[in-house]
Motif scaffolding. Structure first.
Motif, PDB file in Angstrom:
ATOM      1  N   LEU A   2       4.657  -2.784  -7.074  1.00  0.00           N
ATOM      2  CA  LEU A   2       4.225  -3.097  -5.708  1.00  0.00           C
ATOM      3  C   LEU A   2       5.235  -2.585  -4.681  1.00  0.00           C
ATOM      4  O   LEU A   2       6.422  -2.489  -4.960  1.00  0.00           O
ATOM      5  CB  LEU A   2       4.075  -4.606  -5.552  1.00  0.00           C
ATOM      6  CG  LEU A   2       2.884  -5.263  -6.252  1.00  0.00           C
ATOM      7  CD1 LEU A   2       2.930  -6.758  -6.049  1.00  0.00           C
ATOM      8  CD2 LEU A   2       1.587  -4.703  -5.724  1.00  0.00           C
ATOM      9  N   ASP A   3       4.726  -2.276  -3.485  1.00  0.00           N
ATOM     10  CA  ASP A   3       5.575  -1.780  -2.398  1.00  0.00           C
ATOM     11  C   ASP A   3       6.324  -2.967  -1.781  1.00  0.00           C
ATOM     12  O   ASP A   3       5.712  -3.908  -1.269  1.00  0.00           O
ATOM     13  CB  ASP A   3       4.646  -1.113  -1.365  1.00  0.00           C
ATOM     14  CG  ASP A   3       5.421  -0.563  -0.184  1.00  0.00           C
ATOM     15  OD1 ASP A   3       6.628  -0.836  -0.097  1.00  0.00           O
ATOM     16  OD2 ASP A   3       4.786   0.138   0.627  1.00  0.00           O
ATOM     17  N   ASN A   4       7.676  -2.905  -1.811  1.00  0.00           N
ATOM     18  CA  ASN A   4       8.492  -4.007  -1.314  1.00  0.00           C
ATOM     19  C   ASN A   4       8.416  -4.198   0.189  1.00  0.00           C
ATOM     20  O   ASN A   4       8.845  -5.227   0.708  1.00  0.00           O
ATOM     21  CB  ASN A   4       9.953  -3.771  -1.706  1.00  0.00           C
ATOM     22  CG  ASN A   4      10.345  -4.714  -2.809  1.00  0.00           C
ATOM     23  OD1 ASN A   4       9.762  -5.795  -2.938  1.00  0.00           O
ATOM     24  ND2 ASN A   4      11.312  -4.303  -3.626  1.00  0.00           N
ATOM     25  N   ASN A   5       7.903  -3.192   0.884  1.00  0.00           N
ATOM     26  CA  ASN A   5       7.818  -3.311   2.341  1.00  0.00           C
ATOM     27  C   ASN A   5       6.570  -4.060   2.789  1.00  0.00           C
ATOM     28  O   ASN A   5       6.414  -4.354   3.961  1.00  0.00           O
ATOM     29  CB  ASN A   5       7.822  -1.916   2.991  1.00  0.00           C
ATOM     30  CG  ASN A   5       9.162  -1.262   2.763  1.00  0.00           C
ATOM     31  OD1 ASN A   5      10.201  -1.918   2.918  1.00  0.00           O
ATOM     32  ND2 ASN A   5       9.144  -0.010   2.329  1.00  0.00           N
ATOM     33  N   ARG A   6       5.687  -4.324   1.837  1.00  0.00           N
ATOM     34  CA  ARG A   6       4.484  -5.089   2.193  1.00  0.00           C
ATOM     35  C   ARG A   6       4.728  -6.573   1.918  1.00  0.00           C
ATOM     36  O   ARG A   6       5.379  -6.932   0.942  1.00  0.00           O
ATOM     37  CB  ARG A   6       3.279  -4.577   1.385  1.00  0.00           C
ATOM     38  CG  ARG A   6       2.830  -3.175   1.827  1.00  0.00           C
ATOM     39  CD  ARG A   6       1.814  -2.601   0.892  1.00  0.00           C
ATOM     40  NE  ARG A   6       0.542  -3.311   0.867  1.00  0.00           N
ATOM     41  CZ  ARG A   6      -0.486  -3.080   1.691  1.00  0.00           C
ATOM     42  NH1 ARG A   6      -0.388  -2.160   2.626  1.00  0.00           N
ATOM     43  NH2 ARG A   6      -1.616  -3.773   1.577  1.00  0.00           N
ATOM     44  N   LEU A   7       4.208  -7.413   2.816  1.00  0.00           N
ATOM     45  CA  LEU A   7       4.376  -8.860   2.654  1.00  0.00           C
ATOM     46  C   LEU A   7       3.544  -9.331   1.461  1.00  0.00           C
ATOM     47  O   LEU A   7       2.391  -8.932   1.325  1.00  0.00           O
ATOM     48  CB  LEU A   7       3.885  -9.551   3.941  1.00  0.00           C
ATOM     49  CG  LEU A   7       4.213 -11.025   4.085  1.00  0.00           C
ATOM     50  CD1 LEU A   7       5.697 -11.193   4.441  1.00  0.00           C
ATOM     51  CD2 LEU A   7       3.365 -11.652   5.183  1.00  0.00           C
ATOM     52  N   ARG A   8       4.158 -10.166   0.604  1.00  0.00           N
ATOM     53  CA  ARG A   8       3.416 -10.660  -0.564  1.00  0.00           C
ATOM     54  C   ARG A   8       3.093 -12.142  -0.404  1.00  0.00           C
ATOM     55  O   ARG A   8       3.996 -12.940  -0.162  1.00  0.00           O
ATOM     56  CB  ARG A   8       4.261 -10.490  -1.819  1.00  0.00           C
ATOM     57  CG  ARG A   8       4.065  -9.146  -2.443  1.00  0.00           C
ATOM     58  CD  ARG A   8       4.864  -9.044  -3.702  1.00  0.00           C
ATOM     59  NE  ARG A   8       5.497  -7.755  -3.738  1.00  0.00           N
ATOM     60  CZ  ARG A   8       6.542  -7.466  -4.475  1.00  0.00           C
ATOM     61  NH1 ARG A   8       7.088  -8.390  -5.250  1.00  0.00           N
ATOM     62  NH2 ARG A   8       7.049  -6.257  -4.470  1.00  0.00           N
ATOM     63  N   ILE A   9       1.832 -12.451  -0.590  1.00  0.00           N
ATOM     64  CA  ILE A   9       1.402 -13.852  -0.473  1.00  0.00           C
ATOM     65  C   ILE A   9       0.744 -14.270  -1.786  1.00  0.00           C
ATOM     66  O   ILE A   9      -0.137 -13.579  -2.287  1.00  0.00           O
ATOM     67  CB  ILE A   9       0.374 -14.032   0.676  1.00  0.00           C
ATOM     68  CG1 ILE A   9       0.912 -13.455   1.994  1.00  0.00           C
ATOM     69  CG2 ILE A   9       0.003 -15.500   0.846  1.00  0.00           C
ATOM     70  CD1 ILE A   9      -0.061 -13.569   3.174  1.00  0.00           C
ATOM     71  N   ALA A  10       1.184 -15.426  -2.334  1.00  0.00           N
ATOM     72  CA  ALA A  10       0.540 -15.946  -3.554  1.00  0.00           C
ATOM     73  C   ALA A  10      -0.471 -17.016  -3.169  1.00  0.00           C
ATOM     74  O   ALA A  10      -0.189 -17.878  -2.332  1.00  0.00           O
ATOM     75  CB  ALA A  10       1.583 -16.531  -4.494  1.00  0.00           C
ATOM     76  N   LYS A 206       9.127  -7.975   8.068  1.00  0.00           N
ATOM     77  CA  LYS A 206       8.294  -8.983   7.389  1.00  0.00           C
ATOM     78  C   LYS A 206       8.276 -10.297   8.185  1.00  0.00           C
ATOM     79  O   LYS A 206       7.254 -10.952   8.290  1.00  0.00           O
ATOM     80  CB  LYS A 206       8.823  -9.254   5.979  1.00  0.00           C
ATOM     81  CG  LYS A 206       8.415  -8.203   4.967  1.00  0.00           C
ATOM     82  CD  LYS A 206       8.795  -8.664   3.582  1.00  0.00           C
ATOM     83  CE  LYS A 206       8.359  -7.671   2.531  1.00  0.00           C
ATOM     84  NZ  LYS A 206       8.683  -8.124   1.189  1.00  0.00           N
ATOM     85  N   GLN A 207       9.463 -10.659   8.728  1.00  0.00           N
ATOM     86  CA  GLN A 207       9.526 -11.922   9.468  1.00  0.00           C
ATOM     87  C   GLN A 207       8.617 -11.875  10.694  1.00  0.00           C
ATOM     88  O   GLN A 207       7.969 -12.866  11.048  1.00  0.00           O
ATOM     89  CB  GLN A 207      10.973 -12.238   9.868  1.00  0.00           C
ATOM     90  CG  GLN A 207      11.191 -13.680  10.330  1.00  0.00           C
ATOM     91  CD  GLN A 207      10.779 -14.726   9.275  1.00  0.00           C
ATOM     92  OE1 GLN A 207      11.295 -14.742   8.166  1.00  0.00           O
ATOM     93  NE2 GLN A 207       9.830 -15.600   9.614  1.00  0.00           N
TER      94      GLN A 207
END
Ligand code: PRT
Ligand code: ZN
Length: 239
Positions: A2-10, A206-207
């Protein structure tokens, strides 16, 4: 990868929180297709990836820093926090917002035909539960010693099959307890779904995205709990 620059939501893949969670994300403006069986869904119009998992895995994904945000019942989060603390693992997180759905309580309950004589009567009993850590914390605070037998579902069955007379399980309407001849005697924890952020440092980009989502979520929750009223009066009575 996965691209670390994209926000990840579980989020929970399928269960009591999944419909409300996907509604919330869509109302925030995310273009996502959650109908497929895919475990990772990429938002088409924002740099956000959604991980669809079992709710029990969400606290660890947050605390291990695998995802930036998670939507999870506070009961599951706190149970895992207590578990991690007992093992000496990091258990830090930030609750950004309560979400006003998934509302329930963790309660101690006993068969309807038994008298309840207060917490002291639970001394040295066996209690069936899926939440041993929350139960232990509560009863230890009240100096009650007990044993637990862990059931991961259908806890209300325990008295019927002779496993234990006392149970500790989630209650929402109370219908399941009633249908199984059990009554609620102590509420030990109140819960609802929450938006949770991982604790460690997050990029400025991201913030900013999180803050934008949070503003939208606040708006959505406010509209859900407010009513617009229009009325007609003559201009003379306006004051
Ligand atoms: O598969 P996965 O592991 O992701 O899901 P799960 O089966 O472990 O959880 P799920 O989908 O049942 O619940 C997810 C979360 O929803 C819980 O962790 C709570 O935060 C929240 N929630 C809200 C509830 C309830 N209400 C609830 N009533 N979770 C479970 N229940 C169960 C309860 O265990 C009991 O069996 O519903 C029954 C009681 O309901 P009432 O309405 O009859 O009182
Ligand atoms: Zn679960």
């Amino acid at each position: 990868m996965l691209d670390n620059n994209r926000l990840r939501i579980a989020m929970q893949k399928s269960g009591r929180l999944s419909n409300e969670t996907s509604k919330l994300l869509k109302n925030c403006g995310l273009k996502i297709n959650l109908r497929q069986q895919r475990l990772i869904v990429f938002a088409e119009n924002m740099p956000i990836d959604i991980l669809r998992v079992r709710d029990d895995d969400i606290p660890n994904l947050i605390m291990e820093g695998v995802v930036d945000l998670g939507i999870i019942g506070k009961n599951v989060l706190e149970e895992e926090v207590l578990n991690r603390v007992s093992k000496g693992y990091n258990a830090k997180y930030i609750i950004l917002r309560k979400l006003d759905f998934g509302i329930c309580r963790l309660s101690i309950a006993i068969p309807i035909n038994k008298n309840y004589l207060g917490l002291k009567s639970l001394q040295n009993t066996c209690i069936a539960t899926s939440y041993p850590n929350l139960l232990k914390k509560y009863l230890h605070q009240h100096h009650i010693k007990f044993k637990f037998c862990i059931l991961n579902g259908s806890v209300e069955l325990a008295p019927k099959v002779g496993l234990s007379d006392v149970i500790c399980d989630l209650v929402s309407t109370g219908a399941t307890l009633e249908a199984n001849g059990i009554k609620e005697v102590e509420v030990i924890y109140n819960s609802q779904a929450c938006l949770v952020q991982r604790y460690d440092k997050i990029s400025y980009f991201k913030q900013k995205l999180i803050n934008k989502l949070l503003t939208r979520i606040k708006g959505i929750i406010q509209t859900k709990t407010s009513k617009y009223i229009t009325l007609h009066i003559s201009s003379k009575k306006l004051k």
